[in-house]
Design a protein around this motif. Structure first.
Motif, PDB file in Angstrom:
ATOM      1  N   ASP A   9     -53.356 106.851  45.823  1.00  0.00           N
ATOM      2  CA  ASP A   9     -52.146 106.257  45.230  1.00  0.00           C
ATOM      3  C   ASP A   9     -50.909 106.664  46.030  1.00  0.00           C
ATOM      4  O   ASP A   9     -50.045 105.847  46.337  1.00  0.00           O
ATOM      5  N   GLU A  10     -50.845 107.957  46.363  1.00  0.00           N
ATOM      6  CA  GLU A  10     -49.644 108.444  47.046  1.00  0.00           C
ATOM      7  C   GLU A  10     -49.512 107.832  48.442  1.00  0.00           C
ATOM      8  O   GLU A  10     -48.406 107.467  48.856  1.00  0.00           O
ATOM      9  N   ILE A  13     -48.259 104.329  48.039  1.00  0.00           N
ATOM     10  CA  ILE A  13     -46.823 104.279  47.736  1.00  0.00           C
ATOM     11  C   ILE A  13     -46.001 104.602  48.989  1.00  0.00           C
ATOM     12  O   ILE A  13     -44.981 103.976  49.260  1.00  0.00           O
ATOM     13  N   LEU A  25     -40.622 102.062  43.405  1.00  0.00           N
ATOM     14  CA  LEU A  25     -41.233 101.819  42.095  1.00  0.00           C
ATOM     15  C   LEU A  25     -42.136 100.585  42.120  1.00  0.00           C
ATOM     16  O   LEU A  25     -43.145 100.545  41.415  1.00  0.00           O
ATOM     17  N   ALA A  28     -45.388 101.670  43.469  1.00  0.00           N
ATOM     18  CA  ALA A  28     -45.967 102.641  42.527  1.00  0.00           C
ATOM     19  C   ALA A  28     -46.480 101.941  41.268  1.00  0.00           C
ATOM     20  O   ALA A  28     -47.342 102.471  40.569  1.00  0.00           O
ATOM     21  N   SER A  29     -45.945 100.766  40.988  1.00  0.00           N
ATOM     22  CA  SER A  29     -46.368 100.046  39.780  1.00  0.00           C
ATOM     23  C   SER A  29     -47.562  99.143  40.060  1.00  0.00           C
ATOM     24  O   SER A  29     -48.484  99.064  39.259  1.00  0.00           O
ATOM     25  N   VAL A  31     -49.812  99.442  42.314  1.00  0.00           N
ATOM     26  CA  VAL A  31     -51.000 100.138  42.837  1.00  0.00           C
ATOM     27  C   VAL A  31     -52.145 100.103  41.810  1.00  0.00           C
ATOM     28  O   VAL A  31     -53.319 100.094  42.176  1.00  0.00           O
ATOM     29  N   SER A  32     -51.779  99.989  40.532  1.00  0.00           N
ATOM     30  CA  SER A  32     -52.806  99.960  39.486  1.00  0.00           C
ATOM     31  C   SER A  32     -53.536  98.617  39.440  1.00  0.00           C
ATOM     32  O   SER A  32     -54.522  98.469  38.718  1.00  0.00           O
ATOM     33  N   CYS A  33     -53.061  97.613  40.182  1.00  0.00           N
ATOM     34  CA  CYS A  33     -53.718  96.297  40.193  1.00  0.00           C
ATOM     35  C   CYS A  33     -54.864  96.253  41.192  1.00  0.00           C
ATOM     36  O   CYS A  33     -55.500  95.219  41.357  1.00  0.00           O
ATOM     37  N   GLU A  45     -48.822  90.140  43.009  1.00  0.00           N
ATOM     38  CA  GLU A  45     -48.615  91.184  41.987  1.00  0.00           C
ATOM     39  C   GLU A  45     -47.200  91.750  42.097  1.00  0.00           C
ATOM     40  O   GLU A  45     -46.566  92.064  41.086  1.00  0.00           O
ATOM     41  N   PHE A  49     -44.509  91.528  39.089  1.00  0.00           N
ATOM     42  CA  PHE A  49     -43.861  92.755  38.585  1.00  0.00           C
ATOM     43  C   PHE A  49     -42.338  92.595  38.586  1.00  0.00           C
ATOM     44  O   PHE A  49     -41.675  92.926  37.598  1.00  0.00           O
TER      45      PHE A  49
END
Lengths: 169, 169
Positions: A9-10, A13, A25, A28-29, A31-33, A45, A49
């Motif tokens: 994740d890091e 980002i 952000l 960072a948002s 990344v969950s997709c 995505e 967002f």
């Protein structure tokens, strides 16, 4: 997109944190997709967002950009490079006073700076855009500015996901 | 708050851009709520902006933070300082293995790092928090993490708006 999908994740980002100027952000948002099927999927995505943000947040996204052609501490290296390629320094040289006045009037009227995807516009298009968009309504300009942000994000994304990275997908 | 209210948008964003770790969008969004009557008014606007973000965005806010005690490129100077004051380096020295394992399990379970306002917690409280919060539900932890983010933002805000700045308000 296996390489992009396998980043921590890091690292994701850090890599994609400036697709939207000064707004990690977004990366960072979305990344969950993951997993993303394609670069266009990742871009889609990002766009949804941004569209889901409250009004204040979309205005805030535009305020992460700097006024074109003016020295700014918050301007990122990407933005500086894009601006140079689009010939903004030449524009400032030839139309400095008008350009700065238009820029200031725009920010004063809308509460955020004029944002345009400089990569896709020549010098005269930028000046023309600034002159004509100044007459739009705040709603129109919020919409237009955000659409430009999305174009910039796509070009930055394509630039980051180089041929080399592509071949790993 | 006359000094804060009189800053240019860009100076405001530069000054308050890291009240929420790695998330200048927060400052860039609430700047439109000026004039602020007080520091608490500014903080309240920050809190409501965060609460209005879509779920993905609130998770993204937490992902702007780094795992406590682990070296990280994305960790900001503020966070590094706060972490040091709270004794996180000592905690890593004395409970390194457990601490890192708990941190990793937490990130793996929730999809964002463990966030705690280190300024308000002693070493043992941090370790205890990490141990116990790991058993919460994802909804509880999103909520708890975001509440910690708000506390951190308030302390950073108070730290920035020094006595000197206060006297100008």
């Amino acid at each position: 997109m296996s390489h992009v999908n396998s980043l921590s994740d890091e690292d994701f980002i850090t890599t994609f944190g400036n697709l939207v100027e000064n707004c990690p952000l977004v990366a960072a948002s979305v990344v969950s997709c993951r997993p993303f099927n394609s670069l266009m999927h990742l871009h889609a995505e990002i766009c949804s967002f941004i569209d889901e943000l409250p009004l204040k947040g979309r205005e805030g996204i535009l305020r992460g950009f700097s006024m074109l052609g003016l020295p700014s501490l918050q301007q990122t290296e990407e933005s500086r490079r894009e601006s140079k390629v689009a010939g903004v320094p030449e524009l400032v040289k030839s139309h400095g006073t008008e350009f700065n006045n238009l820029n200031k009037s725009y920010s004063l009227k809308f509460g955020f700076p004029f944002v345009i995807c400089t990569w896709l516009n020549k010098e005269e298009d930028i000046l023309h855009g600034l002159r004509s968009r100044l007459h739009n309504s705040p709603e129109e300009e919020l919409h237009t500015g955000i659409e430009e942000v999305k174009k910039i994000a796509l070009l930055r994304l394509k630039n980051l996901v180089s041929d080399d990275m592509d071949s790993k997908m």
